[in-house]
Design a protein around this motif. Structure first.
Motif, PDB file in Angstrom:
ATOM      1  N   ALA A 113       0.845  -1.188   0.000  1.00  0.00           N
ATOM      2  CA  ALA A 113       0.000   0.000   0.000  1.00  0.00           C
ATOM      3  C   ALA A 113       0.881   1.238   0.000  1.00  0.00           C
ATOM      4  CB  ALA A 113      -0.906   0.013   1.230  1.00  0.00           C
ATOM      5  N   ALA A 114       0.312   2.330  -0.459  1.00  0.00           N
ATOM      6  CA  ALA A 114       0.986   3.619  -0.345  1.00  0.00           C
ATOM      7  C   ALA A 114       0.904   4.081   1.108  1.00  0.00           C
ATOM      8  CB  ALA A 114       0.320   4.632  -1.261  1.00  0.00           C
ATOM      9  N   THR A 115       1.951   4.731   1.562  1.00  0.00           N
ATOM     10  CA  THR A 115       1.969   5.232   2.933  1.00  0.00           C
ATOM     11  C   THR A 115       2.346   6.707   2.956  1.00  0.00           C
ATOM     12  OG1 THR A 115       4.271   4.570   3.216  1.00  0.00           O
ATOM     13  CG2 THR A 115       2.598   3.005   3.917  1.00  0.00           C
ATOM     14  N   LEU A 116       1.936   7.350   4.038  1.00  0.00           N
ATOM     15  CA  LEU A 116       2.259   8.764   4.216  1.00  0.00           C
ATOM     16  C   LEU A 116       3.777   8.940   4.330  1.00  0.00           C
ATOM     17  CD1 LEU A 116       1.054  11.607   4.620  1.00  0.00           C
ATOM     18  CD2 LEU A 116       1.108  11.155   7.088  1.00  0.00           C
ATOM     19  N   ASP A 117       4.416   8.032   5.029  1.00  0.00           N
ATOM     20  CA  ASP A 117       5.872   8.045   5.156  1.00  0.00           C
ATOM     21  C   ASP A 117       6.330   6.658   5.562  1.00  0.00           C
ATOM     22  OD1 ASP A 117       5.068   9.734   8.076  1.00  0.00           O
ATOM     23  OD2 ASP A 117       5.980   7.751   8.117  1.00  0.00           O
ATOM     24  N   CYS A 118       7.632   6.449   5.597  1.00  0.00           N
ATOM     25  CA  CYS A 118       8.176   5.130   5.910  1.00  0.00           C
ATOM     26  C   CYS A 118       8.575   4.997   7.380  1.00  0.00           C
ATOM     27  CB  CYS A 118       9.372   4.819   5.014  1.00  0.00           C
ATOM     28  SG  CYS A 118       8.911   4.299   3.335  1.00  0.00           S
ATOM     29  N   ASN A 119       8.119   5.901   8.216  1.00  0.00           N
ATOM     30  CA  ASN A 119       8.347   5.761   9.646  1.00  0.00           C
ATOM     31  C   ASN A 119       7.087   5.327  10.373  1.00  0.00           C
ATOM     32  OD1 ASN A 119      11.127   6.584   9.736  1.00  0.00           O
ATOM     33  ND2 ASN A 119      10.411   8.657   9.255  1.00  0.00           N
ATOM     34  N   THR A 120       5.980   5.942  10.053  1.00  0.00           N
ATOM     35  CA  THR A 120       4.720   5.629  10.719  1.00  0.00           C
ATOM     36  C   THR A 120       3.944   4.531  10.019  1.00  0.00           C
ATOM     37  OG1 THR A 120       3.458   7.261   9.473  1.00  0.00           O
ATOM     38  CG2 THR A 120       4.553   8.016  11.498  1.00  0.00           C
ATOM     39  N   TYR A 121       4.239   4.260   8.771  1.00  0.00           N
ATOM     40  CA  TYR A 121       3.486   3.300   7.971  1.00  0.00           C
ATOM     41  C   TYR A 121       1.996   3.676   7.918  1.00  0.00           C
ATOM     42  CZ  TYR A 121       7.412   0.030   7.680  1.00  0.00           C
ATOM     43  OH  TYR A 121       8.627  -0.555   7.409  1.00  0.00           O
ATOM     44  N   TYR A 122       1.706   4.949   8.034  1.00  0.00           N
ATOM     45  CA  TYR A 122       0.317   5.377   7.958  1.00  0.00           C
ATOM     46  C   TYR A 122      -0.188   5.154   6.532  1.00  0.00           C
ATOM     47  CZ  TYR A 122      -3.849   8.237   8.469  1.00  0.00           C
ATOM     48  OH  TYR A 122      -5.144   8.673   8.504  1.00  0.00           O
ATOM     49  N   ARG A 123      -1.159   4.298   6.394  1.00  0.00           N
ATOM     50  CA  ARG A 123      -1.578   3.830   5.078  1.00  0.00           C
ATOM     51  C   ARG A 123      -2.491   4.845   4.380  1.00  0.00           C
ATOM     52  NH1 ARG A 123      -5.915   0.718   3.962  1.00  0.00           N
ATOM     53  NH2 ARG A 123      -6.159   0.139   6.169  1.00  0.00           N
ATOM     54  N   LEU A 124      -2.247   5.034   3.111  1.00  0.00           N
ATOM     55  CA  LEU A 124      -3.106   5.832   2.246  1.00  0.00           C
ATOM     56  C   LEU A 124      -3.893   4.870   1.363  1.00  0.00           C
ATOM     57  CD1 LEU A 124      -0.457   8.466   1.076  1.00  0.00           C
ATOM     58  CD2 LEU A 124      -2.077   8.689   2.972  1.00  0.00           C
ATOM     59  N   GLY A 125      -5.136   5.165   1.091  1.00  0.00           N
ATOM     60  CA  GLY A 125      -5.909   4.299   0.219  1.00  0.00           C
ATOM     61  C   GLY A 125      -6.293   2.990   0.898  1.00  0.00           C
ATOM     62  N   SER A 126      -6.678   2.007   0.104  1.00  0.00           N
ATOM     63  CA  SER A 126      -7.164   0.739   0.646  1.00  0.00           C
ATOM     64  C   SER A 126      -6.240  -0.414   0.274  1.00  0.00           C
ATOM     65  CB  SER A 126      -8.572   0.461   0.103  1.00  0.00           C
ATOM     66  OG  SER A 126      -8.552   0.447  -1.309  1.00  0.00           O
ATOM     67  N   LEU A 127      -6.397  -1.502   0.989  1.00  0.00           N
ATOM     68  CA  LEU A 127      -5.601  -2.687   0.717  1.00  0.00           C
ATOM     69  C   LEU A 127      -6.227  -3.495  -0.409  1.00  0.00           C
ATOM     70  CD1 LEU A 127      -4.808  -3.906   4.333  1.00  0.00           C
ATOM     71  CD2 LEU A 127      -3.299  -2.676   2.774  1.00  0.00           C
ATOM     72  N   GLY A 128      -5.368  -4.196  -1.144  1.00  0.00           N
ATOM     73  CA  GLY A 128      -5.851  -5.112  -2.162  1.00  0.00           C
ATOM     74  C   GLY A 128      -6.156  -6.462  -1.545  1.00  0.00           C
ATOM     75  N   GLN A 129      -6.161  -7.481  -2.374  1.00  0.00           N
ATOM     76  CA  GLN A 129      -6.477  -8.827  -1.879  1.00  0.00           C
ATOM     77  C   GLN A 129      -5.297  -9.486  -1.193  1.00  0.00           C
ATOM     78  OE1 GLN A 129      -8.223 -11.041  -5.141  1.00  0.00           O
ATOM     79  NE2 GLN A 129     -10.250 -10.249  -4.631  1.00  0.00           N
ATOM     80  N   GLY A 130      -4.106  -8.990  -1.436  1.00  0.00           N
ATOM     81  CA  GLY A 130      -2.933  -9.561  -0.807  1.00  0.00           C
ATOM     82  C   GLY A 130      -2.476 -10.829  -1.506  1.00  0.00           C
ATOM     83  N   THR A 131      -1.355 -11.342  -1.032  1.00  0.00           N
ATOM     84  CA  THR A 131      -0.827 -12.597  -1.558  1.00  0.00           C
ATOM     85  C   THR A 131      -0.416 -13.470  -0.376  1.00  0.00           C
ATOM     86  OG1 THR A 131       0.743 -13.559  -3.149  1.00  0.00           O
ATOM     87  CG2 THR A 131       1.539 -11.695  -1.854  1.00  0.00           C
ATOM     88  N   GLN A 132      -0.786 -14.747  -0.446  1.00  0.00           N
ATOM     89  CA  GLN A 132      -0.604 -15.666   0.677  1.00  0.00           C
ATOM     90  C   GLN A 132       0.787 -16.278   0.648  1.00  0.00           C
ATOM     91  OE1 GLN A 132      -3.059 -16.815   3.170  1.00  0.00           O
ATOM     92  NE2 GLN A 132      -1.161 -17.614   4.049  1.00  0.00           N
ATOM     93  N   VAL A 133       1.453 -16.231   1.788  1.00  0.00           N
ATOM     94  CA  VAL A 133       2.744 -16.885   1.957  1.00  0.00           C
ATOM     95  C   VAL A 133       2.586 -17.978   3.008  1.00  0.00           C
ATOM     96  CG1 VAL A 133       5.111 -16.579   2.795  1.00  0.00           C
ATOM     97  CG2 VAL A 133       4.086 -14.862   1.299  1.00  0.00           C
ATOM     98  N   THR A 134       2.960 -19.183   2.640  1.00  0.00           N
ATOM     99  CA  THR A 134       2.909 -20.309   3.564  1.00  0.00           C
ATOM    100  C   THR A 134       4.314 -20.882   3.699  1.00  0.00           C
ATOM    101  OG1 THR A 134       0.653 -20.817   2.865  1.00  0.00           O
ATOM    102  CG2 THR A 134       1.837 -22.527   4.078  1.00  0.00           C
ATOM    103  N   VAL A 135       4.777 -21.020   4.927  1.00  0.00           N
ATOM    104  CA  VAL A 135       6.111 -21.551   5.189  1.00  0.00           C
ATOM    105  C   VAL A 135       5.940 -22.833   5.994  1.00  0.00           C
ATOM    106  CG1 VAL A 135       8.397 -21.101   6.123  1.00  0.00           C
ATOM    107  CG2 VAL A 135       7.018 -19.204   5.223  1.00  0.00           C
ATOM    108  N   SER A 136       6.181 -23.940   5.337  1.00  0.00           N
ATOM    109  CA  SER A 136       5.919 -25.223   5.988  1.00  0.00           C
ATOM    110  C   SER A 136       6.666 -26.317   5.267  1.00  0.00           C
ATOM    111  CB  SER A 136       4.422 -25.514   5.965  1.00  0.00           C
ATOM    112  OG  SER A 136       4.159 -26.807   6.492  1.00  0.00           O
ATOM    113  N   THR A 137       6.970 -27.396   6.031  1.00  0.00           N
ATOM    114  CA  THR A 137       7.557 -28.573   5.410  1.00  0.00           C
ATOM    115  C   THR A 137       6.437 -29.457   4.854  1.00  0.00           C
ATOM    116  OG1 THR A 137       7.570 -29.631   7.587  1.00  0.00           O
ATOM    117  CG2 THR A 137       9.590 -28.530   6.892  1.00  0.00           C
TER     118      THR A 137
END
Length: 120
Positions: A96-120
């Protein structure tokens, strides 16, 4: 203001993935772009950010030395290279776009994302 994430998958512990964040409507180089991690039953947290001029990158302590954020403006894409993945890295990743890289204050909305699975 919403982007599209891709590149997730299933990897064993110690494996690597490269996530991509792109948009067909917005020029990503105009924005600070952050990656957020939503683990199951946990609060979503910002894990990495790259400033709009690419001069600043930021990482949360748990991923420092393992994750690298970068931008390819020609492809209108921001990447998150994830190495030495751990089970606790599993979850959904959003960009997402953010106001700055210190606060991570998000601008706009989130998308659907992508799933990460870490497993044997």
């Amino acid at each position: 203001l919403q982007f599209v994430e891709s590149g997730g998958g299933l990897v064993p512990p110690g494996g690597s993935l490269r996530l991509s964040c792109t948009s067909s409507r917005f020029t990503l180089s105009s924005y600070n772009i952050a990656w957020f991690h939503q683990a199951l039953w946990k609060v979503r947290e910002g894990v990495s950010c790259i400033s709009s001029n690419d001069l600043l990158t930021n990482y949360t302590d748990s991923v420092k030395g393992r994750f690298t954020v970068s931008r390819d403006s020609a492809k209108n894409t921001v990447f998150l290279q994830m190495n030495d993945l751990k089970p606790e890295d599993a979850g959904i990743y959003y960009c997402a776009a953010t106001l700055d890289c210190n606060t991570y204050y998000r601008l706009g909305s989130l998308g659907q994302g992508t799933q990460v699975t870490v497993s044997t």
